[in-house]
Design an enzyme around this catalytic site. Structure first.
Site, mmCIF file in Angstrom:
data_model
loop_
_atom_site.group_PDB
_atom_site.id
_atom_site.type_symbol
_atom_site.label_atom_id
_atom_site.label_comp_id
_atom_site.label_asym_id
_atom_site.label_seq_id
_atom_site.Cartn_x
_atom_site.Cartn_y
_atom_site.Cartn_z
ATOM 1 N N ARG A 180 0.828 -1.227 0.000
ATOM 2 C CA ARG A 180 0.000 0.000 0.000
ATOM 3 C C ARG A 180 0.853 1.265 0.000
ATOM 4 N NH1 ARG A 180 -2.204 -3.462 -1.356
ATOM 5 N NH2 ARG A 180 -4.025 -4.524 -0.535
ATOM 6 N N SER A 231 -10.656 -0.681 3.223
ATOM 7 C CA SER A 231 -10.096 -1.139 4.502
ATOM 8 C C SER A 231 -9.671 0.070 5.318
ATOM 9 C CB SER A 231 -8.868 -2.014 4.260
ATOM 10 O OG SER A 231 -9.251 -3.159 3.549
ATOM 11 N N GLU A 301 -5.252 2.762 6.788
ATOM 12 C CA GLU A 301 -4.957 2.584 5.356
ATOM 13 C C GLU A 301 -5.581 3.742 4.576
ATOM 14 O OE1 GLU A 301 -5.191 -1.310 3.604
ATOM 15 O OE2 GLU A 301 -5.932 -0.506 1.714
HETATM 16 C C1 LIG Z 1 -15.680 -0.774 -1.099
HETATM 17 C C2 LIG Z 1 -14.205 -0.544 -1.284
HETATM 18 C C3 LIG Z 1 -13.370 -1.624 -1.501
HETATM 19 C C4 LIG Z 1 -11.989 -1.429 -1.666
HETATM 20 N N1 LIG Z 1 -11.192 -2.515 -1.881
HETATM 21 C C5 LIG Z 1 -9.866 -2.340 -2.026
HETATM 22 C C6 LIG Z 1 -9.001 -3.455 -2.255
HETATM 23 O O1 LIG Z 1 -9.434 -4.593 -2.354
HETATM 24 N N2 LIG Z 1 -7.675 -3.215 -2.384
HETATM 25 C C7 LIG Z 1 -7.154 -1.957 -2.303
HETATM 26 O O2 LIG Z 1 -5.937 -1.804 -2.445
HETATM 27 N N3 LIG Z 1 -7.940 -0.889 -2.088
HETATM 28 C C8 LIG Z 1 -9.272 -1.048 -1.950
HETATM 29 N N4 LIG Z 1 -10.074 0.045 -1.730
HETATM 30 C C9 LIG Z 1 -9.460 1.385 -1.599
HETATM 31 C C10 LIG Z 1 -9.308 2.161 -2.922
HETATM 32 O O3 LIG Z 1 -10.297 1.778 -3.859
HETATM 33 C C11 LIG Z 1 -7.929 1.962 -3.543
HETATM 34 O O4 LIG Z 1 -6.900 2.383 -2.687
HETATM 35 C C12 LIG Z 1 -7.832 2.710 -4.878
HETATM 36 O O5 LIG Z 1 -6.668 2.333 -5.538
HETATM 37 C C13 LIG Z 1 -7.826 4.225 -4.708
HETATM 38 O O6 LIG Z 1 -8.012 4.794 -5.974
HETATM 39 P P1 LIG Z 1 -8.788 6.168 -6.155
HETATM 40 O O7 LIG Z 1 -8.768 6.516 -7.586
HETATM 41 O O8 LIG Z 1 -10.116 6.102 -5.520
HETATM 42 O O9 LIG Z 1 -7.825 7.100 -5.332
HETATM 43 P P2 LIG Z 1 -8.225 8.343 -4.438
HETATM 44 O O10 LIG Z 1 -8.972 7.866 -3.239
HETATM 45 O O11 LIG Z 1 -8.849 9.388 -5.280
HETATM 46 O O12 LIG Z 1 -6.783 8.832 -3.991
HETATM 47 C C14 LIG Z 1 -5.950 7.973 -3.209
HETATM 48 C C15 LIG Z 1 -4.553 8.607 -3.126
HETATM 49 O O13 LIG Z 1 -4.000 8.670 -4.421
HETATM 50 C C16 LIG Z 1 -3.698 10.010 -4.785
HETATM 51 N N5 LIG Z 1 -4.007 10.157 -6.220
HETATM 52 C C17 LIG Z 1 -5.148 9.891 -6.862
HETATM 53 N N6 LIG Z 1 -5.004 10.088 -8.191
HETATM 54 C C18 LIG Z 1 -3.728 10.508 -8.368
HETATM 55 C C19 LIG Z 1 -2.951 10.893 -9.501
HETATM 56 N N7 LIG Z 1 -3.442 10.868 -10.740
HETATM 57 N N8 LIG Z 1 -1.668 11.276 -9.302
HETATM 58 C C20 LIG Z 1 -1.120 11.310 -8.061
HETATM 59 N N9 LIG Z 1 -1.802 10.946 -6.951
HETATM 60 C C21 LIG Z 1 -3.087 10.552 -7.106
HETATM 61 C C22 LIG Z 1 -4.570 10.884 -3.891
HETATM 62 O O14 LIG Z 1 -3.965 12.159 -3.696
HETATM 63 C C23 LIG Z 1 -4.576 10.066 -2.625
HETATM 64 O O15 LIG Z 1 -3.386 10.289 -1.913
HETATM 65 C C24 LIG Z 1 -11.450 -0.122 -1.589
HETATM 66 C C25 LIG Z 1 -12.299 0.971 -1.379
HETATM 67 C C26 LIG Z 1 -13.674 0.771 -1.236
HETATM 68 C C27 LIG Z 1 -14.566 1.967 -1.018
#
Ligand SMILES: Cc1cc2nc3c(=O)[nH]c(=O)nc-3n(C[C@H](O)[C@H](O)[C@H](O)COP(=O)(O)OP(=O)(O)OC[C@H]3O[C@@H](n4cnc5c(N)ncnc54)[C@H](O)[C@@H]3O)c2cc1C
Length: 314
Positions: A180, A231, A301
């Protein structure tokens, strides 16, 4: 006028075609459905507009806060008055390269990426098909599930260095991927623009079956019917967060509208009207109780943003 206000005025004048929302209630834009207004959020449609916004912000002494699908973030109740968000979800090009890799921009969802791989009979992304994030957020967090992580399939990442104001291409080995975590998270200062994914040819029916199996598992175990940020805690050394929380008797424990999911103790859910303060209090209680009972320290996380967040540069 304050520096950020000057930057916003210039962005509006220079990039009139770019969607720009002001004083945006983040509760309406994130999976947790929590959070007050952020000063501004832009949705550039291409890399040129995105880097131009970064350049204007820098000229006025600011850096952007990057956002993807906002599925891993707790926004503060008070909002973020001094923050300019660049949302990368409109960067949505994806294609197969001549040498058989997938090239995809940061805004593509992990589900769409996994589906594209399936369509081309490429295996290795089945684990990602149910993760609700985007490629940008996923690479930042090195998202993973069921034994797979993005680091296993990334060949290189294209990013914009805010400091150097130029686009760089980093091979996997330079991205410092860990559980992560990544270089982009450890060092900050990068906007992820996209990546190249290297996968092996596989059997299409087997790829579909594996994705289906993992998504069924997810639906069985996770509280997907309620808002959350995934998580709540990282997997600690010596245990699993969900099991430790469950064994500490905290399943269902609630503070205001925030609750340790009754279905999966590793999730904190918004059962209705939760505030960021509720989530913070609940997480602090969980952390303290688990530590007292087991000596194991849980760390969040999800990204918990402070209302004081200001990305002003000197
Ligand atoms: C129901 C549910 C289930 C999930 N299951 C999992 C799982 O199984 N495994 C897992 O790893 N995660 C899981 N997650 C968490 C999440 O989906 C992941 O961490 C995902 O990769 C985050 O992507 P995002 O686009 O939503 O990022 P965001 O939440 O928008 O951002 C996360 C981080 O990335 C940065 N960021 C976003 N885009 C960029 C960019 N283009 N450039 C630089 N920085 C950027 C943001 O500043 C922030 O620090 C889950 C979440 C939910 C709600």
């Amino acid at each position: 006028m304050e520096k950020l206000e000057l930057a916003i005025a210039e962005i509006k004048a220079q990039l009139p075609g770019t969607e720009l929302l002001e004083n945006v209630p983040m509760a309406e834009h994130c999976s947790f459905k929590i959070g007050g207004p952020v000063r501004a959020m832009a949705f550039p449609e291409n890399v040129e507009s995105l880097t131009e916004i970064c350049r204007i912000l820098k000229k006025h002494g600011h850096a952007p806060y990057m956002l993807g699908n906002a599925t891993n973030i707790l926004f503060p109740d008070e909002g973020l008055k001094k923050v300019f968000i660049i949302n990368s979800t409109k960067l949505d090009e994806m294609y197969l390269t001549e040498d058989g890799a997938i090239s995809a921009q940061a805004g593509i969802s992990l589900a769409k990426l996994a589906s594209f791989a399936y369509q081309h009979s490429l295996e290795g992304l089945e684990f990602a098909s149910g993760i609700p994030g985007s490629i940008g957020g996923g690479l930042m967090m090195n998202a993973g599930a069921y034994g797979g992580e993005l680091k296993d399939v990334v060949e290189s990442v294209t990013a914009y260095s805010l400091k150097e104001q130029r686009i760089v291409e980093l091979p996997n080995a330079e991205c410092r991927f860990a559980y992560r975590s990544s270089l982009f998270q450890q060092e900050g200062g990068y906007v992820v623009l996209g990546a190249k994914f290297r996968l092996n040819k596989g059997d299409q029916a087997a790829i579909a079956a594996k994705s289906r199996e993992l998504n069924e598992k997810r639906r069985d175990k996770q509280p997907l019917d309620l808002p959350s940020a995934g998580s709540a805690f990282k997997r600690p050394v010596g245990g699993f967060a969900a099991a430790l929380i469950d064994e500490a008797g905290l399943k269902g424990f609630a503070v205001g509208g925030a609750q340790v999911s009754e279905k999966h103790a590793g999730f904190v859910v918004n059962r209705g009207g939760a505030s960021a303060k509720d989530v913070r209090e609940l997480m602090a209680h969980v952390k303290k109780t688990v530590f007292e009972k087991t000596g194991i320290e849980l760390t969040p996380e999800m990204i918990m943003l402070s209302p004081e967040l200001s990305l002003e540069e000197n």
